[in-house]
Scaffold this motif. Structure first.
Motif, short mmCIF file in Angstrom:
data_model
loop_
_atom_site.label_atom_id
_atom_site.label_comp_id
_atom_site.label_asym_id
_atom_site.label_seq_id
_atom_site.Cartn_x
_atom_site.Cartn_y
_atom_site.Cartn_z
N ARG A 56 12.09 -34.26 63.01
CA ARG A 56 12.10 -33.25 64.06
C ARG A 56 13.27 -32.30 63.80
O ARG A 56 14.34 -32.73 63.40
CB ARG A 56 12.27 -33.88 65.45
CG ARG A 56 11.06 -34.67 65.91
CD ARG A 56 11.39 -35.47 67.17
NE ARG A 56 11.75 -34.63 68.31
CZ ARG A 56 10.95 -34.35 69.33
NH1 ARG A 56 9.70 -34.85 69.35
NH2 ARG A 56 11.36 -33.61 70.34
N VAL A 57 13.06 -31.00 64.03
CA VAL A 57 14.09 -30.02 63.73
C VAL A 57 15.29 -30.24 64.64
O VAL A 57 15.18 -30.23 65.86
CB VAL A 57 13.55 -28.59 63.93
CG1 VAL A 57 14.67 -27.57 63.73
CG2 VAL A 57 12.42 -28.32 62.95
N SER A 58 16.45 -30.45 64.04
CA SER A 58 17.70 -30.63 64.79
C SER A 58 18.21 -29.28 65.26
O SER A 58 17.95 -28.24 64.64
CB SER A 58 18.75 -31.31 63.91
OG SER A 58 19.94 -31.55 64.62
N ARG A 59 18.95 -29.28 66.38
CA ARG A 59 19.39 -28.04 66.99
C ARG A 59 20.89 -28.08 67.28
O ARG A 59 21.46 -29.15 67.46
CB ARG A 59 18.61 -27.78 68.28
CG ARG A 59 17.11 -27.59 68.03
CD ARG A 59 16.31 -27.57 69.31
NE ARG A 59 14.89 -27.46 69.03
CZ ARG A 59 14.21 -26.31 68.94
NH1 ARG A 59 14.86 -25.17 69.11
NH2 ARG A 59 12.92 -26.31 68.68
N ASN A 60 21.49 -26.89 67.37
CA ASN A 60 22.92 -26.77 67.63
C ASN A 60 23.20 -26.60 69.12
O ASN A 60 22.48 -25.88 69.81
CB ASN A 60 23.49 -25.56 66.89
CG ASN A 60 23.38 -25.70 65.39
OD1 ASN A 60 22.33 -25.45 64.82
ND2 ASN A 60 24.45 -26.11 64.75
#
Length: 448
Positions: A56-60
């Motif tokens: 899953r795309v990690s986010r900041n």
């Protein structure tokens, strides 16, 4: 569904946050959990590793780039459908933008979102003293809550039991497990930090190895219990649209540079462009021969073009294709690595020069020392291709080892070009994403 999330904080940079974070993500996923990763601060490299592990795309999560409300929105938006969110901290737990406050620190994000903290302590060459370290972190602030401790670089099970007994007695906080000192768990580094996941050899084997170690020595069931916490409360601002705005970018086909050389993006930037009706089409400046003909806009993120300068220079057809699009006034955002690609030459640390796209009459020199690291605000005086209105600005971040010499084009030459070392975050002004999407839309262009 029970809401679970944890922050992995460190006592200092190098305490082992990334290793522990990746190990926990991998071990939880191997147990059938759907894991969502996040990273405190503006870092791009650690989130790419999270993405590789979790799928899953990690986010900041960065209060300087997003503001407090939007940080909670990104956390909620990114966590949807996941069983647990694992948030990796930045530097030491209380290190942020201001030495006199927690602003921008891991502690700030944890307190803001009401997320329990698992503190990673480097126990190399200490035993009972580790309890003093934990106690100090507990007493320094009453927010956030340190819910548990994981010990890193311990000498063995005997050393672990000594430190565990001291910490639990003196700090009244559970010690959830440990990792032994082991060079096989170290990831390779270079000038911007870790070598990106896209270039890390045998990454699947590393993930399997770290998952196995964490599963053997960390109490994952107890960690999951400690991770239960309320959902964050916020007012939606990022993806809320006024009536009629949803399709303002309809028909826009934005080519997004994505390969080993270019992969630094804030995922919300792409989400916001799509939310306005734009289509984001990945392409590779390294491997593709040309941009797709139907492209109506280009987005170059950052990355490591200096590590692939020879291959980029050899792909002359792609360089020519990009140059033609810019000269034909196709809207372009080129951040950091993308800016470097659009220049005339890129000179590496050894002094070897490589021809780039030549849109900008200037050269890039890569240095051995850091040239800039800072937050900044980009205003309408700096950028035209997203049409910032009076009083608006875009929060941005810079972190680079290279410098530019030469002449930047003025707005009359390329009115739809933004090229800079700055990494923009549309989350600070979502309307700007809508304007860039609209500028890339052939429907809007044809109506003018």
């Amino acid at each position: 569904m029970t809401n679970r999330r944890i922050v992995i904080a460190g006592t200092e940079s190098g305490a082992g946050k990334t290793t522990i974070t990746l190990g926990l993500m991998a071990a939880l996923k191997d147990r059938g959990w759907c894991v969502q990763g996040f990273k405190c601060g503006p870092d791009f490299i650690d989130p790419a590793f999270h993405t590789a592990v979790t799928g899953r795309v990690s986010r900041n999560l960065d209060t300087r780039l997003l503001g407090e409300n939007a940080v909670k929105e990104v956390l909620d938006f990114g966590s949807r459908g996941a069983d647990i969110a694992v948030i990796e901290g930045v530097m030491g737990m209380y290190d942020g933008a201001d030495p006199l406050s927690d602003e921008g620190s891991t502690a700030h994000i944890a307190a803001l979102t009401g997320t329990p903290v698992i503190l990673v302590v480097n126990c190399e060459a200490q035993a009972r003293s580790a309890a003093a370290v934990v106690k100090g972190f507990q007493l320094f602030s009453d927010q956030p809550r340190i819910a548990g401790v994981i010990l890193n670089r311990v000498g063995g099970s005997g050393h672990y039991e000594l430190v565990k007994a001291a910490v639990e007695k003196e700090c009244s906080v559970p010690v959830l497990g440990y990792l032994k000192a082991n060079t096989k768990l170290h990831l390779p580094e270079r000038h911007l930090g870790l070598v990106p996941s896209q270039e890390t050899k045998d990454l699947p084997a590393y993930i399997k190895r770290i998952s196995s170690r964490i599963s053997e020595t960390v109490d994952l069931e107890r960690l999951a219990e400690l991770a239960v916490c309320p959902e964050p409360e916020y007012e939606p601002v990022l993806f809320r649209r006024r009536k009629g705005e949803e399709r303002k970018g309809e028909g826009a086909k934005i080519a997004v540079a994505r390969d080993e050389a270019f992969h630094f993006y804030y995922e919300e930037n792409l989400d916001l462009l799509k939310s306005y009706g734009a289509e984001c089409i990945p392409f590779s400046p390294l491997h593709d021969s040309r941009l797709p003909e139907e492209v109506t806009g280009i987005y170059f993120g950052g990355g490591f073009p200096e590590a692939f300068a020879a291959q980029l220079a050899e792909n002359r057809e792609m360089l020519r294709s990009v140059r033609e699009k810019v000269e034909n006034n196709v809207p372009v955002i080129a951040e950091c690595g993308g800016f470097m690609y659009l220049c005339k030459k890129l000179v590496d640390m050894k002094g070897k020069a490589y021809n780039m796209a030549g849109v900008i009459e200037g050269n890039i020199q890569v240095h051995h020392t850091l040239q800039s690291i800072r937050y900044l605000d980009v205003t309408g005086n700096d950028i035209s291709c997203v049409a910032l209105e009076k009083g608006e600005s875009l929060a941005a971040h810079e972190f680079h080892y290279s410098s530019f010499s030469g002449r930047m084009p003025d707005r009359n030459e390329f009115p739809n070009l933004f090229a800079s070392y700055s990494h923009l975050h549309f989350g600070s002004c979502p309307e700007a994403a809508g304007r860039f999407a609209a500028l890339c839309s052939p429907l809007n262009r044809n109506s003018n």
